[in-house]
Design a protein around this motif. Structure first.
Motif, PDB file in Angstrom:
ATOM      1  N   GLU A 111      62.764 -10.341  21.402  1.00 32.06           N
ATOM      2  CA  GLU A 111      63.903 -10.136  20.502  1.00 32.06           C
ATOM      3  C   GLU A 111      64.304 -11.471  19.880  1.00 32.06           C
ATOM      4  OE1 GLU A 111      66.794  -6.998  21.744  1.00 32.06           O
ATOM      5  OE2 GLU A 111      66.083  -7.475  23.744  1.00 32.06           O
ATOM      6  N   GLY A 112      63.510 -11.918  18.926  1.00 33.22           N
ATOM      7  CA  GLY A 112      63.737 -13.221  18.301  1.00 33.22           C
ATOM      8  C   GLY A 112      64.884 -13.226  17.310  1.00 33.22           C
ATOM      9  N   GLY A 113      65.331 -12.042  16.913  1.00 38.29           N
ATOM     10  CA  GLY A 113      66.441 -11.955  15.953  1.00 38.29           C
ATOM     11  C   GLY A 113      66.769 -10.503  15.672  1.00 38.29           C
ATOM     12  N   GLU A 135      59.786   7.546  16.660  1.00 34.98           N
ATOM     13  CA  GLU A 135      58.735   7.001  15.783  1.00 34.98           C
ATOM     14  C   GLU A 135      58.821   5.486  15.948  1.00 34.98           C
ATOM     15  OE1 GLU A 135      57.179   5.564  13.068  1.00 34.98           O
ATOM     16  OE2 GLU A 135      55.591   7.044  13.298  1.00 34.98           O
ATOM     17  N   PRO A 136      57.718   4.811  16.254  1.00 39.92           N
ATOM     18  CA  PRO A 136      57.796   3.363  16.514  1.00 39.92           C
ATOM     19  C   PRO A 136      58.287   2.545  15.317  1.00 39.92           C
ATOM     20  CG  PRO A 136      55.496   4.118  16.434  1.00 39.92           C
ATOM     21  CD  PRO A 136      56.361   5.348  16.456  1.00 39.92           C
ATOM     22  N   SER A 137      58.162   3.104  14.105  1.00 36.87           N
ATOM     23  CA  SER A 137      58.577   2.340  12.915  1.00 36.87           C
ATOM     24  C   SER A 137      60.045   1.954  12.939  1.00 36.87           C
ATOM     25  CB  SER A 137      58.300   3.150  11.647  1.00 36.87           C
ATOM     26  OG  SER A 137      56.941   3.502  11.584  1.00 36.87           O
ATOM     27  N   TRP A 138      60.889   2.749  13.586  1.00 36.22           N
ATOM     28  CA  TRP A 138      62.311   2.399  13.645  1.00 36.22           C
ATOM     29  C   TRP A 138      62.507   1.009  14.249  1.00 36.22           C
ATOM     30  CZ3 TRP A 138      65.537   5.145  10.836  1.00 36.22           C
ATOM     31  CH2 TRP A 138      65.266   6.500  10.594  1.00 36.22           C
ATOM     32  N   SER A 139      61.645   0.646  15.212  1.00 30.90           N
ATOM     33  CA  SER A 139      61.789  -0.649  15.892  1.00 30.90           C
ATOM     34  C   SER A 139      61.738  -1.824  14.928  1.00 30.90           C
ATOM     35  CB  SER A 139      60.662  -0.855  16.909  1.00 30.90           C
ATOM     36  OG  SER A 139      60.660   0.163  17.860  1.00 30.90           O
ATOM     37  N   LEU A 140      60.882  -1.693  13.919  1.00 27.52           N
ATOM     38  CA  LEU A 140      60.637  -2.819  13.012  1.00 27.52           C
ATOM     39  C   LEU A 140      61.893  -3.297  12.292  1.00 27.52           C
ATOM     40  CD1 LEU A 140      57.206  -1.860  11.571  1.00 27.52           C
ATOM     41  CD2 LEU A 140      57.842  -4.188  12.207  1.00 27.52           C
ATOM     42  N   ALA A 141      62.834  -2.396  12.086  1.00 24.60           N
ATOM     43  CA  ALA A 141      64.058  -2.805  11.390  1.00 24.60           C
ATOM     44  C   ALA A 141      65.022  -3.530  12.324  1.00 24.60           C
ATOM     45  CB  ALA A 141      64.742  -1.600  10.772  1.00 24.60           C
ATOM     46  N   CYS A 142      64.770  -3.458  13.615  1.00 26.14           N
ATOM     47  CA  CYS A 142      65.672  -4.120  14.568  1.00 26.14           C
ATOM     48  C   CYS A 142      64.977  -5.350  15.158  1.00 26.14           C
ATOM     49  CB  CYS A 142      66.079  -3.135  15.650  1.00 26.14           C
ATOM     50  SG  CYS A 142      67.164  -3.851  16.895  1.00 26.14           S
ATOM     51  N   ALA A 143      64.048  -5.145  16.072  1.00 26.17           N
ATOM     52  CA  ALA A 143      63.306  -6.277  16.642  1.00 26.17           C
ATOM     53  C   ALA A 143      62.012  -5.769  17.262  1.00 26.17           C
ATOM     54  CB  ALA A 143      64.135  -6.987  17.708  1.00 26.17           C
ATOM     55  N   ILE A 144      60.969  -6.549  17.138  1.00 22.12           N
ATOM     56  CA  ILE A 144      59.716  -6.306  17.837  1.00 22.12           C
ATOM     57  C   ILE A 144      59.313  -7.628  18.484  1.00 22.12           C
ATOM     58  CG2 ILE A 144      58.930  -4.421  16.327  1.00 22.12           C
ATOM     59  CD1 ILE A 144      57.157  -6.508  14.902  1.00 22.12           C
ATOM     60  N   GLY A 192      61.259   0.094  25.349  1.00 16.11           N
ATOM     61  CA  GLY A 192      60.577   0.181  24.059  1.00 16.11           C
ATOM     62  C   GLY A 192      59.275  -0.587  24.005  1.00 16.11           C
ATOM     63  N   MET A 193      59.041  -1.188  22.848  1.00 18.20           N
ATOM     64  CA  MET A 193      57.797  -1.896  22.598  1.00 18.20           C
ATOM     65  C   MET A 193      57.655  -3.123  23.509  1.00 18.20           C
ATOM     66  SD  MET A 193      56.614  -2.194  18.710  1.00 18.20           S
ATOM     67  CE  MET A 193      55.602  -0.755  18.431  1.00 18.20           C
ATOM     68  N   ALA A 194      58.770  -3.746  23.854  1.00 14.31           N
ATOM     69  CA  ALA A 194      58.724  -4.890  24.768  1.00 14.31           C
ATOM     70  C   ALA A 194      58.208  -4.444  26.128  1.00 14.31           C
ATOM     71  CB  ALA A 194      60.125  -5.498  24.897  1.00 14.31           C
ATOM     72  N   GLY A 195      58.644  -3.275  26.569  1.00 12.82           N
ATOM     73  CA  GLY A 195      58.157  -2.726  27.830  1.00 12.82           C
ATOM     74  C   GLY A 195      56.660  -2.427  27.772  1.00 12.82           C
ATOM     75  N   GLN A 196      56.216  -1.876  26.664  1.00 12.76           N
ATOM     76  CA  GLN A 196      54.777  -1.592  26.494  1.00 12.76           C
ATOM     77  C   GLN A 196      53.950  -2.868  26.569  1.00 12.76           C
ATOM     78  OE1 GLN A 196      54.380   0.474  22.719  1.00 12.76           O
ATOM     79  NE2 GLN A 196      54.499   2.469  23.742  1.00 12.76           N
ATOM     80  N   MET A 197      54.455  -3.900  25.895  1.00 11.96           N
ATOM     81  CA  MET A 197      53.754  -5.193  25.901  1.00 11.96           C
ATOM     82  C   MET A 197      53.653  -5.745  27.321  1.00 11.96           C
ATOM     83  SD  MET A 197      55.197  -8.773  24.231  1.00 11.96           S
ATOM     84  CE  MET A 197      56.753  -8.699  25.145  1.00 11.96           C
ATOM     85  N   LEU A 198      54.776  -5.783  28.031  1.00  9.23           N
ATOM     86  CA  LEU A 198      54.776  -6.395  29.363  1.00  9.23           C
ATOM     87  C   LEU A 198      54.035  -5.532  30.382  1.00  9.23           C
ATOM     88  CD1 LEU A 198      58.334  -8.015  29.447  1.00  9.23           C
ATOM     89  CD2 LEU A 198      56.120  -9.138  29.101  1.00  9.23           C
ATOM     90  N   ALA A 199      53.982  -4.222  30.148  1.00 11.25           N
ATOM     91  CA  ALA A 199      53.221  -3.334  31.046  1.00 11.25           C
ATOM     92  C   ALA A 199      51.743  -3.737  31.051  1.00 11.25           C
ATOM     93  CB  ALA A 199      53.384  -1.882  30.611  1.00 11.25           C
ATOM     94  N   LYS A 200      51.253  -4.241  29.935  1.00 10.93           N
ATOM     95  CA  LYS A 200      49.859  -4.693  29.858  1.00 10.93           C
ATOM     96  C   LYS A 200      49.608  -5.894  30.776  1.00 10.93           C
ATOM     97  CE  LYS A 200      48.726  -2.977  25.257  1.00 10.93           C
ATOM     98  NZ  LYS A 200      47.513  -2.175  25.543  1.00 10.93           N
ATOM     99  N   LEU A 201      50.686  -6.584  31.143  1.00 11.72           N
ATOM    100  CA  LEU A 201      50.555  -7.742  32.040  1.00 11.72           C
ATOM    101  C   LEU A 201      50.971  -7.376  33.462  1.00 11.72           C
ATOM    102  CD1 LEU A 201      52.070 -10.454  29.656  1.00 11.72           C
ATOM    103  CD2 LEU A 201      49.665  -9.819  29.921  1.00 11.72           C
TER     104      LEU A 201
END
Lengths: 362, 362
Positions: free
Chosen positions: A241-243, A105-114, A181-190
């Protein structure tokens, strides 16, 4: 501690506070043993060391009555099954980076880093006072019958090691980049082709050119993998991963059985772990970075147009993910609203002070 | 908690960890009552509230056996006599900003804030891992028989409220500015006339023009004094307080009488307080700043040449102070060496990420 020796000391240090009620009131707390399974190996000694410290503290402040044994990745369950194990009750506590469970579930990411998320201090504020921790734990309880205790942060991570320079957005096209994860999805768009590889395979894959780039964590941990020897361009910042925050995850069923003192002991020890992990990484990173640069790593900043294109791509990922998951929408709306309040305040004071200190001629 | 009810719950939640050894091993810990005197009034609810939380935690995790009562400024001793009171044994614990004791010995300032010093995260790292806490406590023990526990940070403070704009270094000449300690010494070198005034007198002094400017803390606390109504230019950053740390100060004599569990409980609770105070200020400051701007405050950055001149003046103050105090020299050499290692690392990753987030068009 023996009561008699305490009394002797107290009598000597006569100014040291009243001792109320002799004989001592006896308290009977049960002895409890729990198991904590980490997603991390012992070799990541700052991440892993934090939970070792936490359980040591819990032991100290409960007089050895609440004992938690810490198990490295794979000892009880594989690294990415710690959440399932806590949910199933195989273990009472897990220790992990919650974005590992993005696939559930993508929501788990929010507690770590997006990508383009909160930095360490901003995250702490969101979690403890902005309502983020409460909101996330409603999700965690519903989704897996667990509760997360904030327990560490790495600070903004590095962008990883690249075999060639990234000068334009075009340079990302077809780039085989070890990122998840979500970072991969973002960069795949580029145009990036995200690669998933366990840590042990990164070096050889980069060396033989099977991948073009790989990101890992911060200099102290990065240096141990030696990737700068096979991909010398060391980029910053890891804007995905800013924090990143780490958590100890408790099974709700197990937590419900704890006496309130032990529950408080676990909470306070996790918060100490949270503060100390960040402080320790800040201590360890500068010499590790120097060592890599000395060994040939070339430090490079991502060009602003690359970061801007990635920022735009991230917003698309968030919109798509929110359309698919009501939980993600609810949590991310809350998270971004808090970020919009907090970032302008940081811009005023913290960033201005930090930038001055970074640029003054000493 | 009643043992019987705990056992019942544990039996229901059968997955929840082994309960070792029935009947319970009884532990007899002494009941202790200590007193903590703060330099702060209750109205500074974030500063004061942090130690209220700390003593509550200590109570929770010791089952109510180690009780510490918290006393606001003036209740037991005047605000600036808390250190003397801990030294004398009148109280076991003090809570203060250690730069208040600059007049006794300039070294006390280093544990709180000095001009162009470490920011909050850098300070935590220096204190806990860089050796700063250990080194400072050698001084504190020698100078006053006390030990300091880190317990909070306000983050970079604001530069205060000014009746007229500061555009050049010349504008500082003759400026009657409510500012104290080493920051006052630094600005005096640029022509400022430092003024010492208790909080209650600042508003009227500014209103009638007896002083030209006054600094206090961060927006959440600043807003309560209402100074923006009588001096509308609200300057940033407060470069003399880049990350002021607060401490709980324990009398060594008293600390020596504590059972190890209670000592650990105090340590861990202070560290939680340290993390939570920063997170709370970050939560509270943005709305307070907005409120003041809505009420007419004009936010202004100090011009860089003003900050550069102040930086130079600060270095002179440090050289002069080091020539007079061997303790200050030893501590400040250590502090600045750590800062020189850490600031370039922050420049790479944290500042780059933060600056991007502060300037991206949303």
């Amino acid at each position: 501690m023996e009561r008699r020796s305490f009394l002797n000391k107290a009598t000597v240090g006569a100014t040291a506070g009243a001792i109320v009620g002799a004989p001592a009131i006896v308290r009977a707390q049960p002895a409890i043993r729990w198991r904590l399974a980490s997603s991390f190996p012992k070799s990541l000694d700052t991440l892993f060391g934090t939970v070792e410290h936490v359980v040591q503290r819990v032991g100290q402040i409960t007089g050895g009555k609440f004992q938690i044994s810490v198990h490295a990745a794979g000892e009880i369950v594989p690294p990415l099954q710690v959440l399932d194990a806590a949910q199933a009750g195989t273990i009472e506590l897990a220790h992990t980076a919650l974005y590992y469970f993005f696939g559930k579930e993508p929501s788990w990411s929010l507690a770590c880093a997006i990508p383009f998320g909160l930095n360490c201090r901003q995250y702490n504020s969101w979690w403890h006072y902005g309502g983020g921790g409460k909101l996330f734990n409603e999700f965690a309880n519903k989704a897996a019958g667990v509760q997360a205790f904030l327990c560490g942060n790495t600070g903004a991570q590095m962008g990883g090691f690249f075999r060639k320079e990234i000068n334009t957005v075009e340079d990302l096209k077809g780039l085989k980049f070890r990122i998840a994860g979500m970072a991969g999805q973002m960069l795949a768009k580029l145009g990036v082709v995200p690669q998933q590889l366990p840590a042990g395979d990164i070096y050889s894959s980069l060396e033989k050119g099977a991948i073009d780039a790989a990101e890992w964590t911060v200099p102290y941990d990065d240096e141990k993998l030696g990737l700068h020897k096979v991909a010398k361009y060391y980029y910053y910042p890891g804007f995905w991963e800013g924090g990143p925050a780490l958590h100890v995850i408790g099974s709700q069923k197990a937590l419900a059985t704890l006496p309130p003192e032990y529950r408080a002991a676990l909470e306070v020890a996790c918060e100490e772990g949270n503060a100390l992990m960040m402080a320790k990484y800040d201590f360890l990173n500068p010499p590790a970075l120097k060592k890599m640069i000395g060994a040939g790593a070339v430090l490079k900043a991502f060009p602003r147009p690359v970061m801007e294109a990635a920022y735009k791509a991230a917003q698309e990922v968030y919109a798509e993910t929110s359309a698919k998951s009501a939980d993600f929408k609810k949590l991310s709306d809350h998270y971004f609203a808090y970020q919009r309040e907090l970032v302008p305040w940081f811009r005023v004071n913290e960033n201005t002070f930090d930038d001055f200190m970074a640029t003054i001629r000493r």
